[in-house]
Design a protein around this motif. Structure first.
Motif, PDB file in Angstrom:
ATOM      1  N   SER A  98      -1.091   8.746   1.325  1.00 41.52           N
ATOM      2  CA  SER A  98      -2.182   9.433   0.875  1.00 41.52           C
ATOM      3  C   SER A  98      -3.402   8.687   0.936  1.00 41.52           C
ATOM      4  N   GLU A  99      -4.645   9.329   0.693  1.00 40.72           N
ATOM      5  CA  GLU A  99      -5.958   8.438   0.845  1.00 40.72           C
ATOM      6  C   GLU A  99      -5.809   7.312  -0.109  1.00 40.72           C
ATOM      7  N   LEU A 100      -6.429   6.202   0.382  1.00 34.49           N
ATOM      8  CA  LEU A 100      -6.706   5.108  -0.468  1.00 34.49           C
ATOM      9  C   LEU A 100      -7.616   5.193  -1.552  1.00 34.49           C
ATOM     10  N   PRO A 101      -7.475   5.004  -2.888  1.00 34.07           N
ATOM     11  CA  PRO A 101      -8.830   4.891  -3.657  1.00 34.07           C
ATOM     12  C   PRO A 101      -9.886   3.996  -3.094  1.00 34.07           C
ATOM     13  N   ARG A 151       0.758  -1.132   0.065  1.00 36.62           N
ATOM     14  CA  ARG A 151       0.020  -0.016   0.131  1.00 36.62           C
ATOM     15  C   ARG A 151       0.806   1.357  -0.163  1.00 36.62           C
ATOM     16  N   ILE A 152       1.850   1.106   0.756  1.00 36.05           N
ATOM     17  CA  ILE A 152       2.794   2.263   0.977  1.00 36.05           C
ATOM     18  C   ILE A 152       3.557   2.673  -0.493  1.00 36.05           C
ATOM     19  N   ALA A 153       3.912   1.426  -1.194  1.00 32.46           N
ATOM     20  CA  ALA A 153       4.694   1.487  -2.132  1.00 32.46           C
ATOM     21  C   ALA A 153       3.865   2.237  -3.541  1.00 32.46           C
ATOM     22  N   ASN A 154       2.832   2.004  -3.446  1.00 25.26           N
ATOM     23  CA  ASN A 154       1.684   2.255  -4.465  1.00 25.26           C
ATOM     24  C   ASN A 154       1.133   3.490  -4.206  1.00 25.26           C
ATOM     25  N   LEU A 166      10.448  -2.335   5.069  1.00 28.79           N
ATOM     26  CA  LEU A 166      11.338  -3.435   4.606  1.00 28.79           C
ATOM     27  C   LEU A 166      10.959  -4.359   3.661  1.00 28.79           C
ATOM     28  N   ASP A 167       9.708  -4.459   3.654  1.00 28.86           N
ATOM     29  CA  ASP A 167       9.056  -5.491   2.900  1.00 28.86           C
ATOM     30  C   ASP A 167       8.786  -5.209   1.496  1.00 28.86           C
ATOM     31  N   ILE A 168       8.917  -3.792   1.184  1.00 27.03           N
ATOM     32  CA  ILE A 168       8.399  -3.235   0.036  1.00 27.03           C
ATOM     33  C   ILE A 168       9.144  -3.886  -1.253  1.00 27.03           C
TER      34      ILE A 168
END
Length: 557
Positions: free
Chosen positions: A54-57, A47-50, A86-88
């Protein structure tokens, strides 16, 4: 001569250790995709990588590919952000493995996915070795200690996971090494590294906050010793310590600030940490919280048959043979390590989920074996010196240490060979209690009491039984073994029921293999053979060099 050896041999041995253990841990990567908390942490990383913070669509449904529960509407979770960051790099590997239709494609994706925990485990071993040398351990005993750490403690089985707990060990070891390097060289950049490592541990797990004052006091102790050594005549609290303090605290405060911002994004306030006011997906966090009687939790963590730390890490009992000399030789460091261990025990002893299930052994203390063995170090130093000088060695002590190490190695084999969830779900079919797991009609605080406190249900015994069952598959002994789990002696009616055969499998990617075409099967053989060869070759080179160089150092003294 000694300084030249240290200059060239220590980095070589450190790289050798890292590479050898990376090969070993990749060789024993699991055969099953991560689930539960691990998958949630991966999902937050994705989620953070993409989408950043910001707010999630609204139309985004990708997180369901990771886990069907554990996410807020924002796409975040109750957990710290450190492990997710670290998982990204490996979230794509998880999705590739989940979508893979070909067994070879699946295994390739799994190796990419589990290269992360293999790297974390290898780094933990390397830092442990370097710290041993900083604390004055011999080169040969430091290498033996890292062999004990990497193959006879929970460090090994936990390289099959993507939990955040093993990362704590890496962060805290990096902090200790950096502070010791500052002590020896006065290079202030390492204060920044230490501060960043301590702060990242807090990002990783909020419970790591207890270590911040411990490391800060140790840092101030080093500054005080440096001040006394300088004989400058200037007051300790002067402008001369301002820059070292700035170097140490700046990255630490930046990490703390990032975590508070993350809390604000998730919960609307910086000091809401996800385990209260029903912010958690698990209602028990709020209902039970820190309500376990302290002594009951302490007993559970250290001595319970199903979770006791020393049952899963017998080699860590060596701490009791080395603590006196450790205190005499490295007083400040021993006190720091003792408080790190004690702080974790004290916090989790009252937490309702002190056991950290579902996992192998005591998950919340899976970061602690390096610290137990650091204190055990002087014992091994003295033992090797006595053996080399052919002076009298107390045979029972040597025998006890050897037995502990051998048993501990065997325990880790059990932990790496069977997936914990497979045994837990199998054992839960024995109807010991009215209900299996927590729900509103069965509001039990600990829904695995039999696994935690009844020796016959201990995962150590259970994994051994499952391995025997797998070994006897396709033989007349299979059904007999299957129908005789360790707990059957308590109640003959507790035979396994409705257990899928797929749970009786080895959790190592190349041993639990579906049928593949011959060319691809030979490719797996090449990968496995290469990892085996690299591990044993590097291990042999490392041991040889460590003992050879230590002999040269001894002759120079």
């Amino acid at each position: 001569m000694i300084s030249i050896l240290k200059k060239f041999q220590v980095p070589f041995l450190a790289v050798t250790i890292w590479t050898a253990y990376f090969c070993l841990y990749l060789l024993t990567a699991p055969a099953s995709l991560p689930e539960g908390d691990e998958a949630i942490l991966l999902g937050v990383g994705h989620r953070i990588a993409n989408f950043g913070f910001s707010e999630l669509p609204q139309d985004v449904g990708e997180l369901e590919s990771f886990s069907s529960y554990g996410f807020f509407k924002s796409g975040f979770s109750k957990y710290g952000i450190g492990q997710s960051l670290l998982d990204i790099p490996v979230t794509k590997a998880f999705l590739d493995a989940k979508k893979a239709k070909d067994p070879e494609e699946f295994k390739s994706a799994m190796l990419r996915l589990y290269s992360l925990p293999a790297s974390i485990g290898a780094t933990t071993n390397m830092l442990f070795f370097l710290i041993c040398l900083k604390l004055g351990r011999r080169l040969d005993s430091a290498f033996i200690l890292v062999l004990i750490l990497g193959t006879t403690t929970m460090v090994w089985p936990y390289t099959q996971t993507l939990f955040s707990d093993p990362t704590l060990a890496t962060c805290w070891l990096l902090a200790i090494y950096s502070l010791l390097h500052f002590r020896d060289t006065n290079q202030k950049v390492f204060l920044g590294v230490a501060g960043a490592a301590i702060g990242f541990a807090f990002l990783d797990k909020v419970v790591a906050a207890y270590a911040i004052p411990l490391f800060t006091l140790y840092f101030l102790h080093l500054l005080w010793k440096q001040h006394l050594k300088s004989n400058s005549g200037t007051p300790f609290l002067s402008k001369y310590i301002a820059f070292p303090i700035f170097c140490f605290l700046t990255p630490l405060f930046l990490m703390i600030g990032l975590f508070l911002y993350y809390n604000y994004v998730r919960f609307g306030q910086g000091f809401s940490f996800g385990y209260s006011n029903f912010n958690s997906y698990d209602a028990r966090d709020t209902i039970f919280g820190f309500n376990v009687p302290f002594l009951a939790g302490l007993h559970g963590q250290l001595l319970s048959s199903g979770k006791g730390f020393f049952f899963y890490n017998p080699s860590c009992l060596l701490i009791f043979l080395g603590w006196k000399n450790s205190f005499l030789k490295n007083k400040a460091e021993t006190i720091l390590i003792a408080f790190l261990i004690g702080g974790s025990l004290a916090i989790y002893s009252s937490w309702f989920a002190w056991h950290g299930d579902w996992c192998w052994g005591l998950r919340f203390l899976s970061c602690m074996p390096p610290f137990f063995l650091l204190i055990a170090g002087p014992f091994l130093d003295n033992l090797i010196i006595k053996i080399k000088s052919k002076s009298s060695v107390f045979l029972p002590t040597v025998s006890l240490a050897s037995i502990l190490v051998v048993i501990s190695f065997g325990v880790q084999i059990l932990g790496t060979s069977i997936k914990s969830n497979d045994y837990i779900l199998t054992a839960s079919n024995a109807k010991v209690f009215k209900g299996k797991f927590f729900d509103l009609d069965w509001p039990i605080r600990d829904d695995s009491l039999q696994l935690h406190f009844i020796p016959e249900f201990s995962p150590i015994a259970g994994h051994f039984w499952m391995m025997k069952t797998i070994y006897y598959r396709d033989t007349p002994e299979h059904q007999k073994t299957y129908e005789n789990p360790p707990w059957i002696s308590l109640n003959s009616l507790w035979k396994p029921e409705d257990v899928r055969d797929e749970k009786f499998k080895l959790n190592i990617w190349w041993l639990n293999s579906s049928k593949v075409t011959p060319p691809k099967s030979s490719l797996i053989t090449i990968k496995v053979g290469t990892l085996f060869a690299l591990f044993f070759t590097l291990l042999g080179i490392g041991i040889t060099q460590a003992f050879r160089q230590q002999n040269l150092i001894d002759r120079k003294k």
